[in-house]
Every structure is written in structure tokens, then in C-alpha cells.
Design a protein around this motif. Sequence first.
Motif, PDB file in Angstrom:
ATOM      1  N   ALA A  30      10.867  -1.244  22.811  1.00 18.36           N
ATOM      2  CA  ALA A  30      12.168  -0.388  22.835  1.00 18.36           C
ATOM      3  C   ALA A  30      11.573   1.070  23.389  1.00 18.36           C
ATOM      4  O   ALA A  30      10.582   1.530  22.836  1.00 18.36           O
ATOM      5  CB  ALA A  30      12.625  -0.182  21.623  1.00 18.36           C
ATOM      6  N   LEU A  31      12.382   0.950  24.721  1.00 18.49           N
ATOM      7  CA  LEU A  31      11.822   2.138  25.634  1.00 18.49           C
ATOM      8  C   LEU A  31      12.844   3.537  25.439  1.00 18.49           C
ATOM      9  O   LEU A  31      14.205   3.150  25.391  1.00 18.49           O
ATOM     10  CB  LEU A  31      11.949   1.961  26.890  1.00 18.49           C
ATOM     11  N   GLY A  32      12.337   4.603  24.924  1.00 23.74           N
ATOM     12  CA  GLY A  32      13.078   5.880  24.901  1.00 23.74           C
ATOM     13  C   GLY A  32      12.993   6.680  25.952  1.00 23.74           C
ATOM     14  O   GLY A  32      11.825   7.059  26.225  1.00 23.74           O
ATOM     15  N   VAL A  43      17.762   4.427  24.320  1.00 23.24           N
ATOM     16  CA  VAL A  43      16.883   3.435  24.017  1.00 23.24           C
ATOM     17  C   VAL A  43      17.319   2.160  24.526  1.00 23.24           C
ATOM     18  O   VAL A  43      18.738   1.755  24.366  1.00 23.24           O
ATOM     19  CB  VAL A  43      16.621   3.130  22.357  1.00 23.24           C
ATOM     20  N   CYS A  76       8.499   9.493  27.995  1.00 22.79           N
ATOM     21  CA  CYS A  76       9.334   8.550  27.429  1.00 22.79           C
ATOM     22  C   CYS A  76       8.405   8.041  26.040  1.00 22.79           C
ATOM     23  O   CYS A  76       7.252   8.760  25.828  1.00 22.79           O
ATOM     24  CB  CYS A  76       9.385   7.219  28.336  1.00 22.79           C
ATOM     25  N   SER A  77       9.066   7.453  25.402  1.00 21.38           N
ATOM     26  CA  SER A  77       8.344   6.812  24.044  1.00 21.38           C
ATOM     27  C   SER A  77       8.767   5.237  24.152  1.00 21.38           C
ATOM     28  O   SER A  77       9.554   4.911  24.647  1.00 21.38           O
ATOM     29  CB  SER A  77       9.315   7.421  22.932  1.00 21.38           C
ATOM     30  N   LEU A  79       8.336   2.006  21.600  1.00 16.91           N
ATOM     31  CA  LEU A  79       8.166   1.277  20.215  1.00 16.91           C
ATOM     32  C   LEU A  79       7.836  -0.088  20.365  1.00 16.91           C
ATOM     33  O   LEU A  79       8.459  -1.150  21.027  1.00 16.91           O
ATOM     34  CB  LEU A  79       9.137   1.216  19.192  1.00 16.91           C
ATOM     35  N   GLY A  81       5.806  -3.967  18.238  1.00 17.68           N
ATOM     36  CA  GLY A  81       5.661  -4.693  16.941  1.00 17.68           C
ATOM     37  C   GLY A  81       7.046  -4.812  16.452  1.00 17.68           C
ATOM     38  O   GLY A  81       7.535  -4.177  16.007  1.00 17.68           O
ATOM     39  N   GLU A  82       7.202  -6.253  16.616  1.00 13.58           N
ATOM     40  CA  GLU A  82       8.399  -6.887  16.112  1.00 13.58           C
ATOM     41  C   GLU A  82       8.283  -7.304  14.652  1.00 13.58           C
ATOM     42  O   GLU A  82       7.566  -8.237  14.254  1.00 13.58           O
ATOM     43  CB  GLU A  82       9.101  -7.685  17.146  1.00 13.58           C
ATOM     44  N   ARG A  94       4.473  -1.606  13.372  1.00 15.20           N
ATOM     45  CA  ARG A  94       4.820  -1.124  14.460  1.00 15.20           C
ATOM     46  C   ARG A  94       4.166   0.072  14.961  1.00 15.20           C
ATOM     47  O   ARG A  94       3.417   0.949  14.248  1.00 15.20           O
ATOM     48  CB  ARG A  94       6.438  -0.975  14.725  1.00 15.20           C
ATOM     49  N   THR A  96       4.599   3.671  17.831  1.00 14.12           N
ATOM     50  CA  THR A  96       5.218   4.522  18.543  1.00 14.12           C
ATOM     51  C   THR A  96       4.386   5.233  19.697  1.00 14.12           C
ATOM     52  O   THR A  96       3.370   5.823  19.287  1.00 14.12           O
ATOM     53  CB  THR A  96       6.078   5.483  18.002  1.00 14.12           C
ATOM     54  N   ASP A 145       1.670   6.665  17.246  1.00 18.23           N
ATOM     55  CA  ASP A 145       1.954   7.025  15.791  1.00 18.23           C
ATOM     56  C   ASP A 145       2.080   5.617  15.336  1.00 18.23           C
ATOM     57  O   ASP A 145       2.964   4.764  15.594  1.00 18.23           O
ATOM     58  CB  ASP A 145       3.485   7.456  15.668  1.00 18.23           C
TER      59      ASP A 145
ATOM     60  N   ALA B  30      16.022  -0.038  16.853  1.00 17.16           N
ATOM     61  CA  ALA B  30      15.090   1.080  17.308  1.00 17.16           C
ATOM     62  C   ALA B  30      15.867   2.267  17.547  1.00 17.16           C
ATOM     63  O   ALA B  30      16.828   2.324  18.255  1.00 17.16           O
ATOM     64  CB  ALA B  30      14.301   0.510  18.582  1.00 17.16           C
ATOM     65  N   PRO B  41      11.396  12.214  23.913  1.00 19.01           N
ATOM     66  CA  PRO B  41      12.174  11.191  23.221  1.00 19.01           C
ATOM     67  C   PRO B  41      11.070  10.389  22.291  1.00 19.01           C
ATOM     68  O   PRO B  41       9.951  10.440  22.555  1.00 19.01           O
ATOM     69  CB  PRO B  41      12.501  10.077  24.342  1.00 19.01           C
ATOM     70  N   VAL B  43      10.676   7.125  19.583  1.00 22.15           N
ATOM     71  CA  VAL B  43      11.226   5.846  19.075  1.00 22.15           C
ATOM     72  C   VAL B  43      10.821   5.233  17.979  1.00 22.15           C
ATOM     73  O   VAL B  43       9.435   5.052  17.895  1.00 22.15           O
ATOM     74  CB  VAL B  43      11.441   4.739  20.207  1.00 22.15           C
ATOM     75  N   ARG B  45      11.311   2.445  14.427  1.00 24.69           N
ATOM     76  CA  ARG B  45      11.931   1.294  13.662  1.00 24.69           C
ATOM     77  C   ARG B  45      12.936   1.591  12.576  1.00 24.69           C
ATOM     78  O   ARG B  45      12.181   2.599  11.687  1.00 24.69           O
ATOM     79  CB  ARG B  45      11.256   0.258  13.396  1.00 24.69           C
ATOM     80  N   SER B  77      19.911   7.699  19.813  1.00 21.66           N
ATOM     81  CA  SER B  77      20.349   6.619  20.191  1.00 21.66           C
ATOM     82  C   SER B  77      19.756   5.211  19.457  1.00 21.66           C
ATOM     83  O   SER B  77      18.715   5.315  18.868  1.00 21.66           O
ATOM     84  CB  SER B  77      19.627   6.522  21.685  1.00 21.66           C
ATOM     85  N   LEU B  79      19.044   1.112  19.425  1.00 24.19           N
ATOM     86  CA  LEU B  79      19.048  -0.321  20.007  1.00 24.19           C
ATOM     87  C   LEU B  79      19.268  -1.272  19.163  1.00 24.19           C
ATOM     88  O   LEU B  79      18.242  -1.350  18.311  1.00 24.19           O
ATOM     89  CB  LEU B  79      18.013  -0.357  21.104  1.00 24.19           C
ATOM     90  N   THR B  96      23.067  -0.874  23.208  1.00 20.05           N
ATOM     91  CA  THR B  96      22.398   0.683  23.192  1.00 20.05           C
ATOM     92  C   THR B  96      23.603   1.644  22.538  1.00 20.05           C
ATOM     93  O   THR B  96      24.554   1.675  23.292  1.00 20.05           O
ATOM     94  CB  THR B  96      21.926   1.186  24.379  1.00 20.05           C
TER      95      THR B  96
END
Lengths: 165, 165
Positions: A30-32, A43, A76-77, A79, A81-82, A94, A96, A145, B30, B41, B43, B45, B77, B79, B96
Motif C-alpha cells: 500500500a503506497l501513500g 493510498v 511517499c510511504s 506498507l 506485510g499482509e 508489517r 512501514t 517502522d 491501509a 505520508p 501508511v 495497518r 485515506s 485502502l 481508496t
Amino acid sequence: MANTPSPIRETDDDARALARRLLAEARFGALGVRDPRNGAPHVTRIAVAQAPDGRPLTLISALSSHTAALRADPVCSLLLGEPGARGDPLTHPRITLGCRAAFTEHGTDAYSKLREHYLRCHPKAQLYIGFSDFCFATLRVGSADLNGGFGKAYALTPADLGLRS
Amino acid sequence: MANTPSPIRETDDDARALARRLLAEARFGALGVRDPRNGAPHVTRIAVAQAPDGRPLTLISALSSHTAALRADPVCSLLLGEPGARGDPLTHPRITLGCRAAFTEHGTDAYSKLREHYLRCHPKAQLYIGFSDFCFATLRVGSADLNGGFGKAYALTPADLGLRS
């Protein structure tokens, strides 16, 4: 909050190994980004591979909102790890990553090299990797993080992930 | 880009139904916020349920970075919609949501009401829902970008999702 102890644990080798595994195994994330119209967070899902230098690598289209946003502001950020389908989603590890995107443009030699690498991770991208609206973005990681589950938070450096900053 | 046709399709009932399903079925998502230190930004979970009014609802801790960020700036935001383990992750539908967070504080009557509702969706949250550092955040949706897979992008309104804005 003055008396609240920091929730961040001291980094150890288990934390480094978990973070490196999350980075190596990620197929999407997930891209922020910042919406260039108003600066709001935005996101989206991106496909992810690990570039030859270890950094996160993604193939994105000029038709996608995140591409225009990254062109305007590469901060950008990501995330990674699902969770699985079961259990409390917050117990799954997960990470970040705080990043800056660097582009590799379609039609360049550098694109051709990344193309072969990327297709080994995402063979179905063959369907669109030749389209001229696509480019690669390599994400240069400045901070990480890690959250390994409740009470397992760590602040890692690029070096902890085996990356140059 | 002046000659590029818009990639956004006209909203139809299939798009509305898909968006409502993604919202109803989400157990996590996310969340993108602005880092209060530098506006970047960020992100993370979060666990997600659907509030009685249909809006996304999450239970968050004051020890988490996203909570401090939302307290400083509620614009965020979310997702929703997770790929499976196989196939191209970009073919899986996702949405989103552009949101503003509204808090329900621990110890209030409103918290007690949301607590029972939330535990039906997330029974394992029983372990920590009583901790005083937790609060609920209801996410008021202002915009929704649905991506049903390549070439299936839609810009939806809160009304398309059955929500008040």
C-alpha cells in the motif's frame, strides 16, 4: 503522555530478520502519496518486487493517480506485510517504509535491465510492461517502522534492512 | 497528456455494488495519514469494521503513530480490498476512500455502544478494547476511487456507497 513509556523496543537481530523477510517476500503493498491537488494523503495498491540493490521496486502507469503524485512530490510511504484471512489482523507483522521515489523511464537501457528482473518476480506483468505509459519507480528507504504485533514495535534504519539510505 | 483520454469510467450499478461489497467485507485496511512532524505520508495497518451508519470504523491506540497523526490532522485515506496469494495483485479490486476521522472517546456512552457492535466483527479485540489508551475513529468518507482491475477505474460519491458525506 509524559509518563507513558516509549512503545519502541530496542532493535535486535530478530527484528532485522523479520523486516528483511517482509521486504523480500512482498509482492504488493500500500503506497501513500500526497495528492498534488490538496496535499491530502492518498493510498493505493502497487505491485512490488525487490530491486537488484535490495530496494522496493514498482512498475507504475502514467494513467494512475499515484504516478502523477510521485512526479510532483517523490516523498511517499510503503506498507508491506499482509495478514491472512483469519485471526486478528493486527497480530500479523508489517512494516512501514518512509521513502523517496526515483524513476526509471520507459525506453532507456536502465528500463530494459529492470524489466528482465521485474518479470522474474511478476511474470504476468508481461501483458503491460511494454506499454509506453509505464515507468519503474525505485523507492529509496529513509526510515522503517516495524510492527511485529502488539507490543512489538521497532524503529529500524536502512542499514538494518541491508539497504543504502 | 492533453490528448490522453480520461481513464475514469462512467459510474454504473456494477461499480456501486462492487464498492459497497469492498466496504462491507473489509476486516482491515491501509490507513494513510500525514506525519505531524513533517507532513509526509505515513501508511499503517488498521482493523476495520462497518459502523452502524455504514461508515468505516476502527479501534486505535494512543500508542500508535496514526492516532497521534489523526489527532493533529483528521484528513486521511483508507485502502480496502485485498488480493489473494496468487495472480497479478493489480487485477484484484480495491477502493481508496478519502476521509476525515471523528473520534469516540473511551469511557463515553457512545464508546460502549460502538464496543458491542465492533466486537461482533472483531471478537478477538476483546483482549484490548477495555484499555484506556484505545478510542474509536469513524471515517467520514468524502470521495472514493474504485479500481476494479486494469481499465476499470471509477470516481464514486459517498451516495454511491450508501453513505452520508
